[in-house]
Design an enzyme around this catalytic site. Structure first.
Site, PDB file in Angstrom:
ATOM      1  CG  ASP A 142      71.615  93.735  57.010  1.00 19.23           C
ATOM      2  OD1 ASP A 142      70.048  93.555  57.139  1.00 19.23           O
ATOM      3  OD2 ASP A 142      71.324  94.364  58.332  1.00 19.23           O
TER       4      ASP A 142
ATOM      5  CG  HIS B  81      68.503 100.081  58.332  1.00 19.86           C
ATOM      6  ND1 HIS B  81      69.259  99.410  59.031  1.00 19.86           N
ATOM      7  CD2 HIS B  81      66.951  99.281  57.839  1.00 19.86           C
ATOM      8  CE1 HIS B  81      68.415  98.271  59.846  1.00 19.86           C
ATOM      9  NE2 HIS B  81      67.590  98.379  58.320  1.00 19.86           N
TER      10      HIS B  81
END
Length: 972
Positions: free
Chosen positions: A296, A222
């Site tokens: 993702d 992230h």
């Protein structure tokens, strides 16, 4: 020749992989193809490109956000949404709105690894994967996947981005950790397949993530691009293992991770999610995956740092992904994709391949026949009793004991235990401690200074240490602080301890030594339910059989776990787990409302258990009608005549087993004072059956009062204790010690009833008290305490409660204006028992409902409880039998039994003939039924303010509740 064989083997592998079953193929494949073809033919290039995007939609944002999503659908033909934070009601409303705008039904995605609660308020949360990884029974994983799938489907979700199949071989992984099923590839694979099968069985697509494996990273994608420096061989044997197995099992989709893996992609700056070598060559060609390939989140720095949003989106499609998750600039991406299409970089064949797979997926989840979602009963459907039952099963099966030195677990022999609870960590263990106290006396011990804490722990011989960390989300810190580690070792150095860890098992990596820790339990999460169930597990309420999903240095290996067997103590759960309808059982609440409204009693306690499982446990109202103090579970009530079966009777049964008495002995034979009296030949069996022609009771106190003024005579009473006046009747009221003999003299000389037959009498239990105390040479209160209450953990059950508890914990009974002339509070209400100093065979016992249930459950379990045998099963059968039924006597030996005569109403008339129990004058009642497995306890102080308050008795409310309980049992 050898090279040729190797080549042929590789070809066979490639062909077998390429022939993987298409997970997107519907059972009615022909109809599916017709639908897909018809849609494809009607679509423009712009509409096809729009199908590649899955954008974020929120149900907790304003109208501006709704307008943005509307624009994305209308203007850019975006074909898929992933709903994020909000509420289920708003999400369903928006889902219906957005679906109505789209020419082709939208695929709705969701990131709900542990259920809808991951994103939506007021929805259900199941345990994180690390806890599920400890469960041996794969069917429970399948059931979990199915239930999460049903929740998803209920709010219009078609694809849930779960399960995580990363093998967490790196304890320092900051983003996977608790989200992984563990470090063992076989275990992870089995769990992931079971979960997938369950979810896809109800028409919600599963998603295996994060390909090719995010389990051995020390950074979070992230925030940056993690690097994995493993060889292709290592990746193939570990990280890719679950994917191959899941492809065989038919997982519908895969999420590609943002990782840098030099052995798979030479360009170390290129995320694997954008690498053709990884997404096409490895995933689709070599491994043969034909399902939907999704990136993702493209807002994650692991991808976003690579290039511009549009260039990233194009690269992802060219790499072989079918769908772009959370793209950051849809308009620019569409422009770039169209340019690529026009210049041939993105071929029509390549575009059609992905769009076709997306449309096949939409057909597979029923979007060919789309219907809007109803909000009716939404909360009820998303938070059903079944969810609670499943959640409990999962936690119970995950709790893992990894050390059990000297069989410290389950905790038993409670009569020898002085238990302290010490909380470590930075979160609360309130639910854990509250549940511990249901089993025995446990004291919280704490202090800011270790030296003071150790001093306070001196009087305890067992310390339960709970390590509690935040349960907010699976990424929260789980490690012991240095202070906690020092305190833990110091406590363990001098005390026997059980350490219960309500956090990731990786927290144990910092514990230097486990030598002095006798019991070690991993409960994985600090949720209220995990705390409650783990407390029950420590005392053996159910079998504990979890297996460690990760290893703890060289101390404990993956797969370790000591099995702890059920110890036959009460378990605390929900009605459905015991085969009872919570909805029907809730009728009791309405009864209680009526009881309070009509002032039948100021308050009370009700417990219901079935087959050893407590399924209803409610404290209601106040100590008095003044409403100054609410009733708590720990509060104790005057049990009145329940004393007969909870104190006298267990000792009578024990005495009969010890051959100290015989049921066929006559009263004159066992107690000399009755020799040659009119009760000389009465059999003990007759007295216990209330068939001995004894008077029902004698108001002994009347004989100690002035016949004219009705005031207590100075001859018998003093306000202060003296050597002669030492029987404490109530506050500031002492009876002469000589009067105890006068009471028994009155009983000996009392007239017998002339008519033979049933007559309920207290007098027999005055007699049994004297008999037991003579035989065992100890007072009755000491006998039951030492032989039953201490080892049962019935620490809230006692005679003489003011010797043990504060007044605030004792519910008062009557405002006595006829004898003690005070509020009877902490002293027995029954006058005769009071004149014996508070310890009577017929009255004097105080307890809360929970402890009454323990004894009744012990009876139901034929004399055993907590791993200890108290009475023989034959003894229980002998006493739970009517010996004078032919004489219309409904009673057993001591136990009350269901009615024989129509005018009698000891029960609802709906319990079995094998059932037994008793009622009490103060408004108490307890009953057990071997056939239904029900134990029912009702405690109240209905005699407040005076015994003239008979509303509870006249309304038969106690037995009406009993009927409600029977009616709530589900058909089996």
């Amino acid at each position: 020749m050898k090279k040729i064989l190797v080549f042929l083997a590789l070809v066979v592998i490639q062909l077998s992989n390429a022939q993987q079953v298409d997970p997107l193929l519907a059972k009615d494949a022909e109809a599916q193809n017709i639908w897909v073809d018809s849609i494809m033919k009607s679509m423009s290039v712009d509409e096809k490109i729009g199908q590649l995007f899955m954008i974020q939609a929120y149900s907790n944002k304003d109208k501006k956000h709704e307008q943005f999503i509307t624009s994305m659908i209308n203007k850019y033909h975006v074909g898929n949404l992933i709903f994020m934070q909000g509420t289920p009601e708003k999400q369903v409303t928006l889902n219906n709105k957005y679906q109505s705008l789209s020419k082709v039904p939208l695929m709705i995605g969701f990131d709900g690894e542990w259920g809808l609660d991951m994103r939506l308020k007021n929805t259900y949360r199941f345990p994180w994967n690390m806890a599920l990884g400890a469960i041996k029974d794969q069917e429970l994983l399948k059931e979990t996947g199915k239930r999460i799938g049903e929740h998803c489907k209920r709010v219009g979700i078609h694809m849930n981005f779960a399960p995580v199949v990363d093998i967490n071989t790196n304890p320092n992984n900051p983003i996977i950790g608790n989200r992984s099923f563990g470090e063992d590839k076989e275990n992870v694979t089995q769990k992931a397949i079971a979960f997938t099968e369950g979810m896809q069985s109800v028409g919600v697509l599963a998603n295996a993530k994060h390909f090719p494996g995010h389990g051995d990273t020390a950074t979070d994608s992230h925030h940056t691009l993690p690097t994995i420096n493993f060889s292709e061989q290592r990746l193939d044997s570990i990280e890719l293992y679950p994917y191959r197995k899941m492809f065989d099992a038919g997982v519908a989709s895969v999420m590609t991770a943002h990782l840098s893996i030099p052995s798979l992609e030479a360009n170390s700056k290129l995320p694997t999610s954008l690498s053709k070598r990884v997404v096409t060559n490895l995933l689709q060609d070599k491994l043969g995956f034909q399902g939907l390939v999704i990136t993702d989140g493209l807002n994650m720095k692991g991808a976003a740092n690579y290039s511009s949003p549009a260039e990233i989106d194009l690269a992802a499609i060219l790499a072989g992904n079918d769908m772009l998750l959370i793209p950051q600039d849809v308009p620019e991406s569409i422009k770039l994709l169209k340019q690529a299409f026009e210049n041939g970089t993105l071929t029509e064949e390549r575009l059609n391949k992905s769009v076709r797979k997306i449309l096949k997926s939409k057909y597979l989840v029923g979007l060919n026949n789309y219907k809007s979602i109803s909000t009716e009963n939404l909360q009820k459907d998303l938070n059903a009793p079944y969810d609670e039952v499943l959640h409990r099963k999962l936690i119970k099966n995950s709790i893992t004991v990894i050390k059990n030195q000297d069989d410290i677990l389950p905790i038993k022999n409670l009569e020898d235990k002085k238990i302290a609870y010490v909380s470590l960590g930075d979160d609360k263990g309130k639910s854990f401690y509250k549940m511990l106290k249901n089993y025995t006396k446990v004291d919280v011990v704490s202090d800011k200074h270790l030296s003071v804490l150790m001093q306070r722990l001196q009087k305890y011989n067992l310390v339960i240490v709970g390590f509690h960390k935040s349960n907010k989300h699976p990424w929260k810190g789980y490690k012991f602080s240095n202070k906690d580690l020092v305190w833990l070792q110091e406590i363990a150095r001098t005390k026997k301890i059980i350490l219960d860890v309500f956090a990731s098992p990786y927290s144990l990596l910092k514990v230097k030594s486990f030598t002095n820790i006798e019991g070690l339990v991993v409960s994985y999460q600090n949720s209220e339910l995990a705390q409650e169930l783990s407390a029950q597990a420590l005392f053996g309420a159910f079998d504990v059989k979890g297996k460690l999903p990760v290893s703890i240095n060289d101390d404990f290996k993956v797969g370790e776990g000591v099995v702890i067997n059920n110890n036959n103590v009460l378990e605390y759960t929900v009605p459905e787990e015991a085969g009872v309808s919570s909805e029907k059982l809730s009728i009791i609440n309405k009864r209680i409302d009526t009881i309070l409204k009509e002032k039948m009693t100021p308050g009370g306690q009700v417990i219901v258990a079935r087959n050893g499982k407590v399924i209803y446990n409610k404290n209601f109202g106040y100590h008095t009608h003044l409403k100054e103090k609410k009733v708590k579970q720990s509060d104790i009530y005057d049990l009145a005549s329940l004393t007969k079966i909870l104190a006298s009777l267990p000792m009578i049964m024990k005495a009969e087993e010890d051959k100290k008495i015989s049921l066929f002995s006559s009263l004159g034979d066992v107690l000399p004072r009755f020799k040659e009296s009119n009760k000389d030949t009465l059999l003990l069996k007759e007295i216990l059956s209330h068939y001995g022609r004894l008077r029902s009771w004698i108001p002994f106190y009347v004989n100690t009062q002035d016949s004219i003024t009705k005031k207590n005579s100075n001859k018998y009473y003093r306000k202060k204790r003296t050597k002669k006046y030492n029987i404490k009747v109530a506050k500031d009221l002492y009876l002469t010690k000589d009067y105890r003999d006068s009471i028994y003299k009155h009983i000996v000389e009392s007239e017998q009833r002339e008519r033979v037959g049933y007559k309920y009498s207290d007098l027999g239990y005055y007699i049994f008290k004297e008999l037991l105390e003579r035989k065992y040479k100890k007072p009755l209160n000491k006998l039951v305490e030492e032989n039953f209450y201490q080892s049962l953990g019935a620490d809230r059950m006692t005679y003489l409660p003011l010797n043990k508890f504060s007044k605030s914990e004792i519910v008062p009974t009557e405002k006595d204006t006829y004898y003690r002339n005070q509020l009877v509070h902490g002293y027995v209400h029954d006058m005769g028992a009071a004149m014996l100093g508070g310890v009577g065979g017929h009255a004097g016992l105080f307890a809360n409902a929970n402890d009454v249930a323990k004894i009744m459950q012990m009876y139901l379990q034929k004399g055993t409880y907590g791993g200890k045998k108290y009475l023989d099963s034959e003894t229980l059968d002998k006493f739970n039998k009517r010996y004078y039924a032919d004489k219309k006597v409904r009673r057993g030996l001591g136990f009350d039994k269901p009615q024989i005569r129509p005018e009698e109403k000891p029960t609802c008339g709906c319990v079995s003939d094998k059932s037994f129990g008793h009622s009490g004058f103060t408004g108490t009642y307890t009953w057990a039924d071997p056939e239904s497995g029900i134990v029912y306890v009702f405690l109240s102080n209905r005699v407040y303010p005076t015994m003239r308050n008979r509303g509870l008795v006249k309304s038969n409310m106690r037995t009406k509740i009993q009927e409600d309980i029977q009616n709530a049992i589900l058909l089996e």
